[in-house]
Scaffold this motif. Structure first.
Motif, PDB file in Angstrom:
ATOM      1  N   ASP A 283       2.165 -24.868  -6.780  1.00  0.00           N
ATOM      2  CA  ASP A 283       2.205 -24.135  -5.511  1.00  0.00           C
ATOM      3  C   ASP A 283       2.912 -22.789  -5.679  1.00  0.00           C
ATOM      4  O   ASP A 283       2.444 -21.762  -5.175  1.00  0.00           O
ATOM      5  CB  ASP A 283       2.909 -24.964  -4.432  1.00  0.00           C
ATOM      6  CG  ASP A 283       2.032 -26.102  -3.915  1.00  0.00           C
ATOM      7  OD1 ASP A 283       0.799 -25.978  -4.018  1.00  0.00           O
ATOM      8  OD2 ASP A 283       2.592 -27.103  -3.428  1.00  0.00           O
ATOM      9  N   ALA A 284       4.050 -22.802  -6.367  1.00  0.00           N
ATOM     10  CA  ALA A 284       4.789 -21.554  -6.573  1.00  0.00           C
ATOM     11  C   ALA A 284       3.995 -20.592  -7.437  1.00  0.00           C
ATOM     12  O   ALA A 284       3.989 -19.371  -7.201  1.00  0.00           O
ATOM     13  CB  ALA A 284       6.147 -21.857  -7.211  1.00  0.00           C
ATOM     14  N   THR A 285       3.307 -21.113  -8.458  1.00  0.00           N
ATOM     15  CA  THR A 285       2.483 -20.264  -9.322  1.00  0.00           C
ATOM     16  C   THR A 285       1.346 -19.635  -8.528  1.00  0.00           C
ATOM     17  O   THR A 285       1.029 -18.453  -8.703  1.00  0.00           O
ATOM     18  CB  THR A 285       1.918 -21.079 -10.494  1.00  0.00           C
ATOM     19  OG1 THR A 285       3.004 -21.622 -11.252  1.00  0.00           O
ATOM     20  CG2 THR A 285       1.052 -20.219 -11.395  1.00  0.00           C
ATOM     21  N   ALA A 286       0.733 -20.411  -7.651  1.00  0.00           N
ATOM     22  CA  ALA A 286      -0.355 -19.876  -6.819  1.00  0.00           C
ATOM     23  C   ALA A 286       0.143 -18.729  -5.951  1.00  0.00           C
ATOM     24  O   ALA A 286      -0.512 -17.682  -5.842  1.00  0.00           O
ATOM     25  CB  ALA A 286      -0.947 -20.988  -5.955  1.00  0.00           C
ATOM     26  N   ARG A 287       1.305 -18.907  -5.311  1.00  0.00           N
ATOM     27  CA  ARG A 287       1.848 -17.831  -4.473  1.00  0.00           C
ATOM     28  C   ARG A 287       2.107 -16.580  -5.301  1.00  0.00           C
ATOM     29  O   ARG A 287       1.919 -15.449  -4.843  1.00  0.00           O
ATOM     30  CB  ARG A 287       3.121 -18.301  -3.776  1.00  0.00           C
ATOM     31  CG  ARG A 287       2.879 -19.305  -2.659  1.00  0.00           C
ATOM     32  CD  ARG A 287       4.113 -19.494  -1.803  1.00  0.00           C
ATOM     33  NE  ARG A 287       5.199 -20.108  -2.545  1.00  0.00           N
ATOM     34  CZ  ARG A 287       5.401 -21.414  -2.649  1.00  0.00           C
ATOM     35  NH1 ARG A 287       4.533 -22.254  -2.070  1.00  0.00           N
ATOM     36  NH2 ARG A 287       6.425 -21.898  -3.313  1.00  0.00           N
ATOM     37  N   HIS A 288       2.551 -16.804  -6.547  1.00  0.00           N
ATOM     38  CA  HIS A 288       2.819 -15.684  -7.440  1.00  0.00           C
ATOM     39  C   HIS A 288       1.538 -14.936  -7.790  1.00  0.00           C
ATOM     40  O   HIS A 288       1.480 -13.709  -7.740  1.00  0.00           O
ATOM     41  CB  HIS A 288       3.478 -16.243  -8.708  1.00  0.00           C
ATOM     42  CG  HIS A 288       4.661 -15.462  -9.159  1.00  0.00           C
ATOM     43  ND1 HIS A 288       5.675 -15.081  -8.333  1.00  0.00           N
ATOM     44  CD2 HIS A 288       4.982 -14.977 -10.398  1.00  0.00           C
ATOM     45  CE1 HIS A 288       6.580 -14.412  -9.016  1.00  0.00           C
ATOM     46  NE2 HIS A 288       6.166 -14.326 -10.281  1.00  0.00           N
ATOM     47  N   LEU A 289       0.501 -15.678  -8.129  1.00  0.00           N
ATOM     48  CA  LEU A 289      -0.748 -15.064  -8.574  1.00  0.00           C
ATOM     49  C   LEU A 289      -1.496 -14.387  -7.430  1.00  0.00           C
ATOM     50  O   LEU A 289      -2.310 -13.480  -7.660  1.00  0.00           O
ATOM     51  CB  LEU A 289      -1.643 -16.119  -9.228  1.00  0.00           C
ATOM     52  CG  LEU A 289      -1.121 -16.663 -10.569  1.00  0.00           C
ATOM     53  CD1 LEU A 289      -1.923 -17.877 -11.004  1.00  0.00           C
ATOM     54  CD2 LEU A 289      -1.196 -15.583 -11.650  1.00  0.00           C
ATOM     55  N   LEU A 290      -1.235 -14.815  -6.186  1.00  0.00           N
ATOM     56  CA  LEU A 290      -1.889 -14.184  -5.045  1.00  0.00           C
ATOM     57  C   LEU A 290      -1.496 -12.716  -4.892  1.00  0.00           C
ATOM     58  O   LEU A 290      -2.167 -11.961  -4.172  1.00  0.00           O
ATOM     59  CB  LEU A 290      -1.548 -14.943  -3.760  1.00  0.00           C
ATOM     60  CG  LEU A 290      -2.327 -16.245  -3.550  1.00  0.00           C
ATOM     61  CD1 LEU A 290      -1.702 -17.061  -2.426  1.00  0.00           C
ATOM     62  CD2 LEU A 290      -3.798 -15.948  -3.263  1.00  0.00           C
ATOM     63  N   ARG A 291      -0.431 -12.300  -5.582  1.00  0.00           N
ATOM     64  CA  ARG A 291      -0.033 -10.890  -5.514  1.00  0.00           C
ATOM     65  C   ARG A 291      -1.134  -9.967  -6.023  1.00  0.00           C
ATOM     66  O   ARG A 291      -1.229  -8.813  -5.619  1.00  0.00           O
ATOM     67  CB  ARG A 291       1.229 -10.658  -6.355  1.00  0.00           C
ATOM     68  CG  ARG A 291       2.465 -11.383  -5.871  1.00  0.00           C
ATOM     69  CD  ARG A 291       3.622 -11.093  -6.801  1.00  0.00           C
ATOM     70  NE  ARG A 291       4.856 -11.736  -6.364  1.00  0.00           N
ATOM     71  CZ  ARG A 291       6.051 -11.551  -6.963  1.00  0.00           C
ATOM     72  NH1 ARG A 291       6.133 -10.755  -8.010  1.00  0.00           N
ATOM     73  NH2 ARG A 291       7.116 -12.178  -6.519  1.00  0.00           N
ATOM     74  N   LEU A 292      -1.975 -10.475  -6.927  1.00  0.00           N
ATOM     75  CA  LEU A 292      -3.018  -9.640  -7.509  1.00  0.00           C
ATOM     76  C   LEU A 292      -4.337  -9.751  -6.750  1.00  0.00           C
ATOM     77  O   LEU A 292      -5.333  -9.138  -7.141  1.00  0.00           O
ATOM     78  CB  LEU A 292      -3.231 -10.002  -8.987  1.00  0.00           C
ATOM     79  CG  LEU A 292      -2.310  -9.257  -9.967  1.00  0.00           C
ATOM     80  CD1 LEU A 292      -0.860  -9.667  -9.784  1.00  0.00           C
ATOM     81  CD2 LEU A 292      -2.739  -9.506 -11.412  1.00  0.00           C
ATOM     82  N   GLY A 293      -4.354 -10.519  -5.674  1.00  0.00           N
ATOM     83  CA  GLY A 293      -5.522 -10.585  -4.808  1.00  0.00           C
ATOM     84  C   GLY A 293      -6.788 -10.983  -5.540  1.00  0.00           C
ATOM     85  O   GLY A 293      -6.799 -11.908  -6.361  1.00  0.00           O
ATOM     86  N   ALA A 294      -7.884 -10.243  -5.243  1.00  0.00           N
ATOM     87  CA  ALA A 294      -9.191 -10.570  -5.812  1.00  0.00           C
ATOM     88  C   ALA A 294      -9.381  -9.997  -7.211  1.00  0.00           C
ATOM     89  O   ALA A 294     -10.476 -10.099  -7.772  1.00  0.00           O
ATOM     90  CB  ALA A 294     -10.297 -10.050  -4.895  1.00  0.00           C
TER      91      ALA A 294
END
Length: 323
Positions: A283-294
């Motif tokens: 979950d934390a990794t997903a939130r982190h990776l969402l910073r780069l969007g699409a």
């Protein structure tokens, strides 16, 4: 003219411990014969200067000899001169960088003072991140004093009292660490303490001898590698758009070495395929990776790809709703 040359000869010998007549002649821009005449004159005046023959020989001066009127710095002043160049670190360690700048640097020889100010005016070290608050370490100044003076210290560390022989300080980003030996512990030769977790410190009037040959950089490298190896590993395979590659630095510990190497695997659209290592939950990794969007796509593991898809669907639904 000769008097100033004699003083310069003495200063060079005092700083270097010795030199050959040829080296001194080149530095002073005189002949070797003149150097030996100057040595004889100084010896006759009572200066403890002498020559050594054979390989490794040369002109020497008694190490205990000091030129009258030549300013000398004690240990604290010498550290003050160094930290005048890096005031951000000096303030944290309890040194008055402004005082060093105003009093110690002007006491130096003019050329030395100029060189120190050139470095200070051309190099600024600011050990903080842009948007991350610094790791507060209230005990830093006291622990630094124990390090400089090789004195034992009693730390209250995460609720437990421990007696430490502090060997060195490390500033990693904006986080301070202490590397030291723990008394009465044979489990490991050195232990690492994060100073923001030190709740109290008591300096003890018990000096100690530093381990022979101790190398702070080597000891830190060993401890750092052991720490990284002990962390839980969460490996993610992604593909990243070329335009987003500079922003991989936003992933903190998951960021690859930048810039990406030329031989990195890419698809027909130029997207790079990477394996990233995180020390976080999915979950934390997903939130982190969402910073780069699409501009980043998760290829593996499937559960992380599913989390990213759910997050993207939630964002899309949020922005589809009428306000």
């Amino acid at each position: 003219m000769r008097a100033s040359r004699l003083v310069e000869l003495l200063v060079r010998l005092q700083l270097r411990g010795g030199a050959s007549a040829t080296e001194l002649a080149a530095a002073l821009e005189v002949s070797v014969r003149t150097v030996y005449r100057d040595v004889d004159a100084l010896s006759a005046a009572g200066v403890p200067i002498y020559t050594e023959v054979g390989r490794g020989g040369g002109i020497r001066i008694d190490p205990a000899y000091r030129i009258a009127g030549l300013p000398r710095l004690d240990a604290a002043e010498a550290r003050g001169v160094l930290f005048a160049i890096v005031p951000a670190i000096a303030d944290q360690l309890g040194f008055d960088a402004a005082a060093a700048d105003h009093t110690l640097l002007p006491a130096m020889e003019r050329s030395t003072e100029t060189a120190a100010r050139v470095v200070r005016d051309r190099l600024l070290v600011e050990p903080t991140h842009w948007f991350v608050p610094p790791d507060e370490a209230p005990a830093l100044a006291d622990i630094a004093k124990a390090v400089w003076e090789s004195r034992e210290a009693r730390l209250t560390y995460r609720g437990t009292d421990v007696v430490v022989r502090p060997l060195g300080l490390i500033l990693k980003g904006s986080t301070w660490y202490l590397l030291g030996q723990v008394r009465f512990s044979a489990e490991e030769p050195y232990r690492l303490f994060r100073l923001s977790r030190v709740e109290a410190v008591e300096l003890r009037d018990i000096p100690f001898e530093r381990p022979p040959g101790f190398n702070l950089a080597a000891a830190w490298t060993e401890r750092r590698q052991a720490f990284l190896a002990s962390l839980p590993e969460y490996v993610v395979t992604v593909r990243v758009a070329p335009a987003a590659e500079p922003f991989l630095a936003l992933l903190d510990e998951g960021s690859p070495e930048l810039p990406l190497p030329d031989d990195i695997e890419r698809d027909e659209h130029g997207w790079a395929r990477l394996r990233l290592r995180f020390e976080r939950s999915p979950d934390a990794t997903a939130r982190h990776l969402l910073r780069l969007g699409a501009d980043i796509e998760i290829l593996d593991p499937p559960e992380l790809r599913e989390r990213m898809a759910d997050a993207a669907a939630g964002l899309a639904a949020l922005y589809r709703d009428e306000v």
